[in-house]
Write an enzyme that holds these catalytic residues in place. Sequence first.
Site, short mmCIF file in Angstrom:
data_model
loop_
_atom_site.label_atom_id
_atom_site.label_comp_id
_atom_site.label_asym_id
_atom_site.label_seq_id
_atom_site.Cartn_x
_atom_site.Cartn_y
_atom_site.Cartn_z
N PHE A 162 -20.43 -10.95 -57.13
CA PHE A 162 -19.74 -10.56 -58.37
C PHE A 162 -18.89 -9.32 -58.21
CE2 PHE A 162 -23.32 -7.63 -58.69
CZ PHE A 162 -22.71 -6.51 -59.22
N LYS A 192 -16.80 -21.21 -54.31
CA LYS A 192 -17.71 -21.07 -55.46
C LYS A 192 -17.70 -19.60 -55.87
CE LYS A 192 -21.89 -19.97 -56.06
NZ LYS A 192 -21.67 -19.14 -57.27
N GLU A 203 -20.97 -16.70 -60.56
CA GLU A 203 -21.10 -17.18 -61.95
C GLU A 203 -21.00 -16.02 -62.94
OE1 GLU A 203 -23.24 -17.07 -59.52
OE2 GLU A 203 -25.34 -17.05 -60.15
N SER A 231 -26.21 -10.62 -51.44
CA SER A 231 -27.37 -9.79 -51.10
C SER A 231 -28.03 -10.30 -49.82
CB SER A 231 -28.36 -9.81 -52.27
OG SER A 231 -28.69 -11.16 -52.56
N CYS A 248 -20.42 -2.68 -51.63
CA CYS A 248 -21.31 -2.76 -50.47
C CYS A 248 -21.05 -1.60 -49.52
CB CYS A 248 -21.14 -4.08 -49.75
SG CYS A 248 -19.54 -4.24 -48.97
N GLU A 292 -31.87 -1.42 -51.42
CA GLU A 292 -30.55 -1.40 -52.05
C GLU A 292 -30.73 -1.35 -53.58
OE1 GLU A 292 -28.01 -4.91 -51.71
OE2 GLU A 292 -26.27 -3.59 -51.53
P1 NAD Z 1 -26.13 -12.46 -54.87
O1 NAD Z 1 -26.73 -12.58 -53.52
O2 NAD Z 1 -27.03 -12.44 -56.05
O3 NAD Z 1 -25.09 -13.67 -55.15
C1 NAD Z 1 -24.02 -13.92 -54.25
C2 NAD Z 1 -23.62 -15.38 -54.37
O4 NAD Z 1 -24.71 -16.19 -53.92
C3 NAD Z 1 -23.30 -15.84 -55.79
O5 NAD Z 1 -22.16 -16.66 -55.74
C4 NAD Z 1 -24.54 -16.64 -56.19
O6 NAD Z 1 -24.25 -17.67 -57.11
C5 NAD Z 1 -24.95 -17.24 -54.86
N1 NAD Z 1 -26.38 -17.59 -54.75
C6 NAD Z 1 -27.40 -17.17 -55.51
N2 NAD Z 1 -28.55 -17.71 -55.06
C7 NAD Z 1 -28.25 -18.47 -53.99
C8 NAD Z 1 -29.01 -19.27 -53.10
N3 NAD Z 1 -30.32 -19.38 -53.21
N4 NAD Z 1 -28.36 -19.91 -52.10
C9 NAD Z 1 -27.02 -19.79 -51.95
N5 NAD Z 1 -26.25 -19.03 -52.77
C10 NAD Z 1 -26.86 -18.38 -53.77
O7 NAD Z 1 -25.20 -11.14 -54.85
P2 NAD Z 1 -24.46 -10.45 -56.06
O8 NAD Z 1 -25.45 -9.77 -56.93
O9 NAD Z 1 -23.48 -11.36 -56.67
O10 NAD Z 1 -23.61 -9.33 -55.27
C11 NAD Z 1 -24.13 -8.08 -54.89
C12 NAD Z 1 -24.64 -8.11 -53.47
O11 NAD Z 1 -23.58 -8.47 -52.57
C13 NAD Z 1 -25.11 -6.73 -52.99
O12 NAD Z 1 -26.27 -6.90 -52.25
C14 NAD Z 1 -23.96 -6.24 -52.13
O13 NAD Z 1 -24.33 -5.29 -51.16
C15 NAD Z 1 -23.53 -7.53 -51.49
N6 NAD Z 1 -22.17 -7.45 -50.97
C16 NAD Z 1 -22.03 -7.35 -49.62
C17 NAD Z 1 -20.77 -7.25 -49.07
C18 NAD Z 1 -20.59 -7.12 -47.58
O14 NAD Z 1 -19.46 -7.15 -47.13
N7 NAD Z 1 -21.64 -6.98 -46.79
C19 NAD Z 1 -19.64 -7.24 -49.90
C20 NAD Z 1 -19.83 -7.37 -51.28
C21 NAD Z 1 -21.11 -7.46 -51.81
#
Ligand code: NAD
Length: 491
Positions: free
Chosen positions: A148, A172, A175, A224, A279, A382
Amino acid sequence: MATLCNFVDNQAVPASNNETLDVTSPHTGQTIAQVPLSSSSDVDTAVAAAAKAWPAWAALTVNARSAKLMALHGLLTEHTGELVDLIASEHGKTRAEALGDVGKGLETLAYAAGAGALGAGQATYVSGGVLCRMDRAALGVVASIVPFNFPFMVPFWTLPLALAMGNTCVLKPSEKVPLTMARVAELAASLLPPGVLNLVHGGGAVAQALIDHPSVAAVTFVGSSPVAEAVHARATARGKRVLALGGAKNHLVALPDCDLEMTARDIVASFAGCAGQRCMAASVLLVVGEQPALIARVVELARALVPGSDGPLAMGPVIDAAAVTRIAAAVRGAAESGAEVLLDGHGPATAFAVRQAESGGFWVGPSVILHRSPKDSALHEEIFGPVLSVLHCADAQEALAIENASAFGNAACVYTASGAAAEFFAQRFAAAMIGVNVGVPVPREPFSFGGCKRSRFGSSDITGDAAIEFFSTRRKITTKWSVPADQTWMS
Ligand code: NAD
């Protein structure tokens, strides 16, 4: 209330079921749209469109694909104001941050439009009359699953280069922030052939259906760490090429010779910018030696931030109520384990608390915690909010040992006036993106973006020169038409 559509073959297509989630404004807590939780048959439809479009898209010259990406760059640039509005409304970023989100995404698009030069092959005679050449073949359908926190920039870490190298894509979006990329898909439809860029809304189940789909050749994921790890394992088990970027816990080391004012401003911009939801955000400040003036100035600057959407001191809300609860629990937990809360973003009298009460939104002020024990969980897990954990270290070696022990390896930064000290840390930090007096050390194109340890599952980076490799297969073609009289093919 509008329910978003998927976008397949350049057309808006309603999801086949009636399951939806609310998309909520972080400013007010009000519902601003409904996002469908698409079914696996919706995923099938989108992947089938991408698979059908792939041969013709891959058969275009790289320059023809680049021309379309340059046109897309122009169109999205014209629509920057509209995209900034969408990002600000669904994510809560300030206008300056939303503009940065669009600007950085456009940079990756501009870089990818140079794929003719960047992805060019090689040729050399390897023996008598035998020419070996390498060119790059597209993979097929690439699935992109994104978080997000950057509604525009992070999808644009994958899409431009994947498309430039001849792949077709199914995205995708998160959401929580689906509106921005839904609009991008609509705009792109006027320039890209049908099926080249498709979008399916939903949550984890849709992501898993994409990963499992036999016609998806490669998966990029950003989110994450627990989900990144699971996505990597799932895609690998199905023989897919996969890169999954995870979470972070970024350490900043302030040496005694650092420039106090520049360092304090940079630290606050790093931990509180984008309400701490980057991140690359600072998370742990390791203060080497006694530097009470630096800590006091960090607190003073953070205290001056105000809830809002515009202006140099504005800080936006966090994404949802769950984030408010998680951040509050982290600060409370640190206080209960003996840390001193120097600035409490949840204090009842803060402007953020007032704004939250009045608006119903998700407003949390910046917090600064002075830890006494290196074991406090806020130093290791985190939090993903505007929280800075401060820990004193006796010397550089102790600071380095703490940073090196982190499970994550996204970013690290040292603040110093000494080139030798900077080099000492740059060579020894156990993170893959390193700053010297730069608290958000994002490597911009042509340098590639990606961390290590639990911040990245898979061996590539997601942008820049490394990503050209990820989004293509090296095809080696060895040719012999004639052999010079004085040579053999073995010579
Ligand atoms: P999230 O892991 O909750 O969701 C990320 C995506 O995964 C969403 O599109 C979600 O719908 C999908 N998802 C959820 N459950 C899933 C599953 N079981 N299998 C496959 N896909 C699934 O992360 P978030 O809260 O949207 O974003 C924040 C996180 O992203 C933080 O941990 C941040 O550090 C990380 N992030 C990392 C980077 C990087 O470059 N390393 C960059 C941006 C954000």
